[in-house]
Design an enzyme around this catalytic site. Structure first.
Site, PDB file in Angstrom:
ATOM      1  CE  LYS A  58      -4.168  -1.560   0.208  1.00 18.43           C
ATOM      2  NZ  LYS A  58      -4.646  -2.022  -0.971  1.00 18.43           N
ATOM      3  CB  SER A 274      -4.303 -10.521   1.916  1.00 16.82           C
ATOM      4  OG  SER A 274      -3.391 -10.207   2.451  1.00 16.82           O
TER       5      SER A 274
END
Length: 312
Positions: A58, A274
């Site tokens: 991110k 994830s």
């Protein structure tokens, strides 16, 4: 490609934490994957995105969002950046805001791990906790309400901001192409904001129209995997382009957790949940091939999930 623009943030020759975004290593999981039923003519490789500042993929989107907001004038010192996040983008916003001297306000579901809350606050950002039962969608709705009440806030809106996917079109995709020397045949990636999948997918398809682009999401709305969204029952990010995917896959939380635990113990790769789901899906894809190069994304490491007990 460095995200830092000295013309926007002052002074040629200066350096910032933003200059360290990108250029993450591509790990070769092939020898281990061969023991998991993958044919030896198939390679399985993964981008270790925790090498970015803030420890996650991110950082790329957050850096590009900051860059574009500063260049356009949408973000100024007197304005406060606000956005919703389940954790990693929030940490990157907070870190970059601290480095560049901008106020940051973040809305996160109350049930995100204590590590992520602590990191956001360590960088001096204001944390607002939303209803844990509403997940990331609830955080999105809280931000929309706060922006409507206070127009002076700059809504970064990672779910709708094209800078999100452009960060990956301009950096992550080219890195994968270069690191595999153009041999990548399959790209497998989880869907959260969808920026990574859309940006990388668009870039790789331009290089090779025959490449297979596989999106991954939880198997149903009750299957909670930190960082992934079940799009059929969620607010679909406006940047998502379903036409990018050549196929779709689902993964169960148990498989994600199992792969995350196993890779830590068997390969010394301590990755997030994830990432475990992405590897599980990549293995399923690779097992069906006779030859090829399967690349996936490991969005972050496991350090932000220790308090959840998954690694106990």
């Amino acid at each position: 490609m460095a995200a830092h623009d000295t013309s926007a943030t002052g002074g040629s020759g200066t350096r910032s934490i933003l200059d360290l975004v990108g250029g993450t290593p591509l790990l070769d999981l092939s020898p281990w994957a061969w023991g998991e039923g993958v044919p030896r003519a198939v390679r399985v490789q993964a981008k270790a995105e925790w090498f970015n500042p803030g420890g996650s993929v991110k950082a790329r989107a957050a850096a590009w969002i900051f860059r574009d907001a500063l260049q356009s004038g949408a973000l100024a010192k007197e304005r406060c950046l606000i956005d919703s996040s389940s954790g990693n983008t929030a940490i990157s916003y907070a870190q970059i805001g601290a480095a560049l001297g901008y106020r940051v306000k973040l809305v996160m579901p109350a049930n995100v791990s204590i590590e992520r809350k602590t990191m956001v606050q360590a960088y001096g950002a204001e944390l607002i906790e939303s209803d844990p039962l509403e997940g990331s969608d609830g955080a999105i709705r809280v931000v929309r309400r706060l922006v409507a009440e206070d127009p002076s806030l700059f809504h970064a809106d990672q779910y709708a901001n094209p800078a999100n996917w452009l960060a990956h079109y301009e950096t992550t995709g080219p890195e994968i192409w270069q690191q595999t020397e153009g041999r990548v045949t399959h790209f497998v990636c989880g869907l959260g904001t969808t920026g990574t999948f859309v940006g990388v997918g668009r870039y790789l398809r331009e290089q090779d129209p025959d490449i297979r682009l596989v999106s991954v999401q939880p198997s149903d709305e009750l299957s909670v995997i930190e960082g992934l969204k079940h799009l059929p029952t969620s607010i679909v990010p406006p940047i998502y382009d379903p036409g990018v995917a050549t196929s779709e896959m689902t993964v169960d939380p148990e498989a994600s957790w199992d792969l995350a635990r196993r890779l830590a113990r068997e390969q010394g790769i301590f990755m997030g949940l994830s990432a475990g789901g992405a590897v599980a899906a990549a293995l399923d894809v690779a097992r069906e091939l006779e030859r090829g190069v399967v690349v996936t994304i490991l969005p972050d490491d496991g350090s932000k999930y220790v308090s959840l007990g998954v690694f106990d």
